[in-house]
Design a protein around this motif. Structure first.
Motif: not given
Length: 235
Positions: A183-212
């Motif tokens: 579970x410790x390794x899985x929790x670490x994997x989940x945190x990494x995936x969560x960070x990726x989700x968060x980063x991609x989500x914010x990138x999507x919001x930024x792309x939506x803001x500046x795209x024509x």
């Protein structure tokens, strides 16, 4: 928007929704339905089918699109599905690759695999870039979207804990296999995936803001008023 151009988002979104439905249906037809429905890929393709199906229906009826929270979330989740598949599961150099299992897919199952992991992510992205009005996503959406992967990981771990050791596909993905990695390794994997989700989500919001604004994107509906609301009693 002219009638022919209005049909473009209706037809395109309908096709992507249909691709997701066909992919899920084929997987269910060739496998155990409870197992198939336990995969994040299936959850997300069902979500895409519903959201883009509703979006197509609303475009046909000239009604406002599905709320940005759900439309943007569906896009983010299906992009994660496509990226995780091609960069992790279908990548021979990945420590969590499932290349051997994927190589055994033939016929309808191979087609369904491409529909679920390639066609629907690409189609949802094209819909966002070419057919969707920009500047509707907000940073708060990126925070709310994290509830979806958290709910899935919780479900997957509970499911694995309830199934007997040795059960086939007890854990739906190698990186959440608590029996193998703990579970410790899985929790670490989940945190990494969560960070990726968060980063991609914010990138999507930024792309939506500046795209024509895409030429085929619908314009926001405006309220029609004959005159300004009166401040005093009617006369």
């Amino acid at each position: 928007m002219t009638a022919p151009s209005r049909l473009v988002p209706v037809v395109f979104r309908g096709l992507i929704s249909a691709a997701a439905v066909v992919g899920v249906a084929v997987d269910c037809a060739y496998g155990s339905v409870p197992v198939v429905l336990s995969y994040f890929t299936i959850w997300t393709n069902v979500l895409v089918a519903v959201v883009l199906g509703l979006s197509a229906a609303r475009a046909w009826r000239r009604r406002p699109d599905v709320a940005p929270l759900y439309r943007g979330g569906a896009l983010l989740f299906i992009l994660i599905t496509g990226l995780a598949f091609h960069l992790v599961l279908a990548n021979p150099s990945s420590p969590f690759n499932a290349v051997a299992d994927l190589d055994r897919l033939t016929g309808a199952r191979a087609v369904a695999n491409q529909l679920l992991h390639t066609v629907t992510p690409a189609g949802a992205l094209l819909d966002f870039l070419l057919l969707t009005a920009p500047r509707t996503l907000r940073p708060r959406h990126a925070a709310l979207w994290l509830a979806y992967p958290l709910a899935y990981v919780t479900f997957a771990l509970l499911r694995g804990a309830l199934l007997a050791p040795g059960t086939a596909r007890r854990y739906t993905y190698p990186f959440i296999d608590a029996a193998r990695y703990g579970y410790a390794h899985v929790a670490l994997n989940a945190l990494v995936l969560g960070a990726a989700f968060s980063a991609l989500g914010l990138a999507l919001v930024a792309a939506d803001r500046f795209r024509p604004t895409p030429p085929l994107a619908p314009r926001p509906l405006r309220e029609n008023r004959i005159s300004s609301p009166a401040r005093g009693p009617l006369k």
